[in-house]
Write a protein that holds these residues in place. Structure first.
Motif, PDB file in Angstrom:
ATOM      1  N   SER A 199      -0.118   9.097   1.328  1.00 43.81           N
ATOM      2  CA  SER A 199      -0.530   7.693   1.384  1.00 43.81           C
ATOM      3  C   SER A 199       0.646   6.864   0.883  1.00 43.81           C
ATOM      4  O   SER A 199       1.177   7.121  -0.197  1.00 43.81           O
ATOM      5  N   TYR A 205       2.353   2.914   0.218  1.00 45.36           N
ATOM      6  CA  TYR A 205       2.007   1.530  -0.091  1.00 45.36           C
ATOM      7  C   TYR A 205       3.279   0.695  -0.215  1.00 45.36           C
ATOM      8  O   TYR A 205       4.335   1.199  -0.549  1.00 45.36           O
ATOM      9  N   GLU A 206       3.134  -0.605   0.030  1.00 43.41           N
ATOM     10  CA  GLU A 206       4.228  -1.553  -0.131  1.00 43.41           C
ATOM     11  C   GLU A 206       4.088  -2.211  -1.510  1.00 43.41           C
ATOM     12  O   GLU A 206       3.052  -2.795  -1.813  1.00 43.41           O
ATOM     13  N   LEU A 246      -2.790   1.967  -7.039  1.00 39.36           N
ATOM     14  CA  LEU A 246      -2.206   1.964  -5.688  1.00 39.36           C
ATOM     15  C   LEU A 246      -3.037   1.116  -4.738  1.00 39.36           C
ATOM     16  O   LEU A 246      -2.494   0.409  -3.872  1.00 39.36           O
ATOM     17  N   LYS A 276      -1.509  -1.156   1.963  1.00 36.73           N
ATOM     18  CA  LYS A 276      -1.246   0.202   2.437  1.00 36.73           C
ATOM     19  C   LYS A 276      -0.321   0.115   3.639  1.00 36.73           C
ATOM     20  O   LYS A 276      -0.551  -0.646   4.565  1.00 36.73           O
ATOM     21  N   TYR A 277       0.728   0.902   3.593  1.00 42.29           N
ATOM     22  CA  TYR A 277       1.674   0.961   4.700  1.00 42.29           C
ATOM     23  C   TYR A 277       1.207   1.977   5.743  1.00 42.29           C
ATOM     24  O   TYR A 277       1.228   1.701   6.931  1.00 42.29           O
TER      25      TYR A 277
END
Length: 177
Positions: free
Chosen positions: A122, A124-125, A151, A156-157
């Protein structure tokens, strides 16, 4: 006597090939620079939370993000793996078209049993390094609930399933047993 010999034989058979799956209470870290071959990355060594945070301070985030943008070979990354829980956390810098620095952080964790993907990723930015430091502390504490909660506050990227690097991971883990 036969029963004892039988149990010893069974124990020996079940333990064959198991050392790579045995929990090892060690964190190891590695880094990948923009110009390096990602297939040649080796763990730098064992670390604790303070040591990894110090490496984060030394890592040339902006320079590496700029270099990666120019040569487009790979994404520079600093990562840590918990061999006890089979989880990893990584940080990769990126710059936008205005030169602003941001980060992709990833959390890698075991997949569910009897599925093709042995690990999930997973990403994330995250824009602030202070938030990433907090994530690192939670990762080292093995506080997965708090880490996932933190997170989840960031965009979420992507989510991915990773089945390709499992053998490489097991070989790396074997070095620290």
């Amino acid at each position: 006597m036969r029963i004892a010999a039988f149990f010893l034989l069974c124990l020996g058979l079940f333990s064959c090939g198991m050392p790579a799956n045995r929990p090892v209470d060690v964190f190891v870290w590695d880094q990948l620079l923009a110009h390096e071959d990602p297939n040649q990355v080796e763990p730098v060594g064992k670390c604790d939370v303070d040591g990894f945070l110090a490496e984060m301070e030394r890592f040339p985030w902006h320079d590496q993000a700029d270099e990666a943008l120019k040569i487009r070979k790979n994404s520079p990354t600093l990562s840590v793996t918990d061999l006890k829980s089979d989880r990893s956390f990584f940080i990769s810098p990126a710059v936008d078209d205005k030169g602003r620095l941001g980060y992709f952080v990833g959390y890698v964790y075991p997949g569910e049993e009897r599925t093709r993907a042995r690990r999930y990723v997973s990403m994330y930015e995250v824009e602030q390094m202070e938030a990433i430091r907090e994530m690192v502390v939670l990762f080292f504490r093995r506080d997965e609930v708090a880490l996932k909660r933190l997170l989840g506050k960031f965009p979420k990227y992507m989510d991915a399933r990773d089945n390709t690097d499992w053998e490489k991971y097991l070989k790396m883990k074997q070095k620290f047993i």
